[in-house]
Design a protein around this motif. Structure first.
Motif, short mmCIF file in Angstrom:
data_model
loop_
_atom_site.label_atom_id
_atom_site.label_comp_id
_atom_site.label_asym_id
_atom_site.label_seq_id
_atom_site.Cartn_x
_atom_site.Cartn_y
_atom_site.Cartn_z
N HIS A 82 5.09 2.97 7.81
CA HIS A 82 5.42 2.73 6.39
C HIS A 82 4.70 3.75 5.51
O HIS A 82 5.29 4.29 4.57
CB HIS A 82 4.99 1.32 5.98
CG HIS A 82 5.95 0.24 6.37
ND1 HIS A 82 7.31 0.37 6.24
CD2 HIS A 82 5.74 -1.00 6.88
CE1 HIS A 82 7.90 -0.74 6.66
NE2 HIS A 82 6.97 -1.59 7.05
N TYR A 83 3.42 3.97 5.81
CA TYR A 83 2.65 4.90 4.98
C TYR A 83 3.31 6.27 4.95
O TYR A 83 3.45 6.88 3.89
CB TYR A 83 1.23 5.05 5.53
CG TYR A 83 0.41 3.79 5.64
CD1 TYR A 83 0.78 2.62 4.98
CD2 TYR A 83 -0.75 3.75 6.41
CE1 TYR A 83 0.01 1.46 5.08
CE2 TYR A 83 -1.52 2.62 6.51
CZ TYR A 83 -1.14 1.47 5.86
OH TYR A 83 -1.89 0.33 5.97
N GLU A 84 3.70 6.77 6.12
CA GLU A 84 4.32 8.09 6.19
C GLU A 84 5.69 8.11 5.53
O GLU A 84 6.05 9.07 4.84
CB GLU A 84 4.44 8.56 7.64
CG GLU A 84 3.18 9.14 8.22
CD GLU A 84 3.45 10.08 9.37
OE1 GLU A 84 4.48 10.78 9.36
OE2 GLU A 84 2.61 10.11 10.29
N ARG A 85 6.47 7.06 5.76
CA ARG A 85 7.84 7.05 5.21
C ARG A 85 7.85 7.01 3.68
O ARG A 85 8.79 7.51 3.06
CB ARG A 85 8.62 5.85 5.79
CG ARG A 85 9.08 6.06 7.22
CD ARG A 85 9.98 4.96 7.68
NE ARG A 85 9.29 3.72 7.96
CZ ARG A 85 8.72 3.42 9.12
NH1 ARG A 85 8.75 4.29 10.11
NH2 ARG A 85 8.11 2.25 9.30
N ALA A 100 0.83 -1.20 0.00
CA ALA A 100 0.00 0.00 0.00
C ALA A 100 0.86 1.25 0.00
O ALA A 100 0.60 2.22 -0.73
CB ALA A 100 -0.93 -0.01 1.21
N ALA A 101 1.92 1.23 0.82
CA ALA A 101 2.82 2.38 0.89
C ALA A 101 3.52 2.61 -0.45
O ALA A 101 3.64 3.75 -0.93
CB ALA A 101 3.84 2.16 1.99
N ALA A 102 4.00 1.53 -1.07
CA ALA A 102 4.69 1.65 -2.36
C ALA A 102 3.74 2.15 -3.44
O ALA A 102 4.11 2.99 -4.27
CB ALA A 102 5.29 0.30 -2.76
N LYS A 118 10.74 -0.67 14.71
CA LYS A 118 10.67 -0.54 13.26
C LYS A 118 11.07 0.86 12.78
O LYS A 118 11.91 1.01 11.89
CB LYS A 118 9.27 -0.89 12.76
CG LYS A 118 9.18 -1.04 11.25
CD LYS A 118 10.09 -2.16 10.78
CE LYS A 118 10.05 -2.34 9.28
NZ LYS A 118 11.02 -3.34 8.82
N SER A 119 10.45 1.89 13.34
CA SER A 119 10.76 3.25 12.90
C SER A 119 12.20 3.62 13.23
O SER A 119 12.86 4.34 12.47
CB SER A 119 9.80 4.26 13.54
OG SER A 119 8.50 4.11 13.02
#
Length: 542
Positions: free
Chosen positions: A74-77, A21-23, A306-307
């Motif tokens: 992930h979404y933000e990054r 989704a992030a990609a 993770k972050s």
């Protein structure tokens, strides 16, 4: 009209729906579209804030103070779009709101049911605050067939009709396992998963097939035939050298093209992927390397950090070096020599955590970094341990401790029961609820003008995200500063220490907040970029 992309998973969990989704959001942005990504989690916790890191991994915190699933990181990054409280919804939160309405009598005596009341609430969450967006991506947690996922799947089925079928696309992620004994990929699990999804009333437009080997054309055709999709809409998802190469891989497979085709949108023009090309060039062709010792207490579960892991990678990207992370259980130092483990490190990082377990090892790590002049970065609990270490070993406060560990005569760190936020004065009781009661979200801080922190940030006013229940006691400031630990960042009212540092050290910074939550590969957080730069200098001295 906002278009919705609904992402489901089948066969097994951990297929990378969130990363996909992030990609995809990054690919849509590269074509000039605006996006927002949301995560629907079927579990009954209101949020993951009270869940063990060993079970759930990291709790990701948004600017507006929501404790959310790590996928939002992930979404933000990948998208650079700041997540909000409305972007992560759980079954627990849905039911909590509905039951509160029922108790107030809002349903006027009606029988409250999963359909329509629960599904209507889920749909309301999905469409809230989306009027100005081109695409909203909604990831459904869990897998098709899970009982707790059914209300969410029914809700997104209904939403297709609500927003118009031309404005809703379904992507289904599945596993295509490779059986070594047979020497071939097996498509049957994907066929069964899609059949179950279709039984619920959802026909996927695109299939993302995770496998260890590339899907041959024959297997794509077979999946397409049995799952009622076009062969080019069967996307092969292989492991990537770096997660930041995933947008490039998915574009090469045609994911963004197939999504745009499903919406009937133009898709011939090439997206601008130069940002991701540059990131991958820096990752794959580093000009050096450093090793960072991360002294934590959840090292057996890497997703708990993770972050933090990604922010260290971003620091490496900023400095064109490869960052090796040496994960060290803090309890190791209660039985093994600190120096023998930490001497090879070019930098030492003590991250956040909760509870007394492992704290002696973290304090020993701080002392080693201070005495050996090794770059040190303390985050949240790590900053608190840096203050306790200074109090015990430099300021003569031998009983210095935290009230988190129990009653103490010298509470260098103590429970915060009152503070100011954007919403006004906040108060908490020592015996109150644990969920959602910490100092959460973005808070401002004022930096001392001639400090390392101000130099790194390039200014004296910052805003960073917090997640903690205990604070460094400002009453110890004078004694700690007299011994070299300077309070270089404070809350605007001057009561809450936000940053400490040592001017006589190559790089020694502790922060009460979590800077890793705002770091991105194309915009590394300045503290991580500076920390890795200091580690690079240290590597040249070793």
């Amino acid at each position: 009209m906002t278009r919705f992309i609904f992402i489901t998973g089948g066969v097994v969990s951990s297929l990378g729906k969130g990363l996909m989704a992030a990609a995809l959001s990054a690919l849509l942005q590269a074509r000039g579209y605006s996006v927002r990504i949301r995560k629907f989690d079927p579990y009954l916790n209101v949020d993951p804030g009270t869940m063990s890191p060993y079970q759930h991994g990291e709790v990701y915190v948004t600017d507006d103070g929501a404790e959310t699933d790590l996928d939002l990181g992930h979404y933000e990054r990948f998208s650079g779009v700041a997540s909000r409280q409305s972007d992560n919804v759980t079954s627990g939160r849905v039911y909590q709101d509905i039951i509160a309405q029922e108790r107030r009598g809002d349903f006027l005596g009606a029988t409250v049911q999963v359909i329509p009341h629960v599904t209507d609430a889920i749909k309301a969450f999905a469409v809230a605050d989306t009027d100005d967006l081109d695409f909203v991506l909604c990831e459904i947690g869990g897998t098709v067939g899970d009982i707790e996922s059914l209300p969410f799947l029914e809700a997104i089925r209904q939403l297709s009709a609500d927003v118009g079928r031309a404005n809703a696309v379904y992507i289904h992620c599945t596993l295509v396992p490779y059986l070594a004994a047979a020497g071939e990929l097996k498509t049957k699990p994907t066929q069964h998963s899609v059949a179950e999804l279709r039984g619920i009333g959802i026909q996927p437009h695109v299939l993302v097939c995770r496998s260890e080997h590339p899907l041959p054309a024959s297997d794509r055709a077979k999946i397409a035939l049995f799952c009622n999709v076009a062969p080019e809409a069967v996307i092969s998802a292989l492991d990537a050298e770096s997660i930041y190469g995933v947008p490039l891989q998915y574009h090469a497979q045609g994911l963004d093209v197939e999504v745009l085709k499903a919406f009937g949108l133009p898709h011939d023009a090439e997206p601008d992927l130069s940002r991701w090309d540059d990131i991958m060039e820096r990752l794959t062709q580093p000009e050096g390397e450093v090793t960072i010792g991360v002294v934590g207490k959840y090292t057996g579960m890497k997703d708990a950090y993770k972050s933090l892991t990604e922010a260290l990678v971003h620091g490496g990207i900023a400095n064109r070096v490869k960052v090796h992370m040496k994960w060290i259980d803090a309890e190791t130092f209660e039985r093994d020599d600190v120096a023998s483990i930490l001497e090879p490190m070019h930098g030492i990082l003590v991250p956040g955590g909760f509870g007394e377990r492992g704290s002696p090892g973290k304090i020993a790590s701080v002392r080693f970094a201070r005495e050996r002049q090794v770059p040190f970065f303390g985050i949240c609990f790590g900053m608190q341990m840096a203050c306790i270490e200074a109090a015990r070993n430099q300021a003569g406060v031998e009983a210095a401790s935290s009230t988190e560990f129990g009653p103490t005569e010298e509470p260098v760190v103590g429970l915060i029961t009152e503070w100011m936020s954007a919403a006004g004065r906040q108060t908490r009781a020592a015996g109150g609820d644990l969920g959602g009661t910490m100092r959460l979200g973005a808070y401002p801080a004022q930096l001392t003008g001639n400090s390392v922190a101000a130099s790194v940030y390039g200014g004296t006013t910052i805003s960073e995200r917090h997640r903690h229940r205990y604070e460094v006691n400002v009453n110890y400031r004078e004694r700690l500063e007299a011994n070299g630990l300077i309070f270089s960042g404070m809350s605007p009212d001057g009561l809450l220490p936000e940053i400490v540092e040592r001017p006589d050290h190559p790089w020694f910074v502790g922060v009460q907040f979590h800077p890793e939550l705002k770091s991105k590969p194309f915009d590394p957080h300045p503290l991580f970029a500076s920390f890795i730069a200091a580690a690079v200098k240290q590597s040249r001295l070793v």
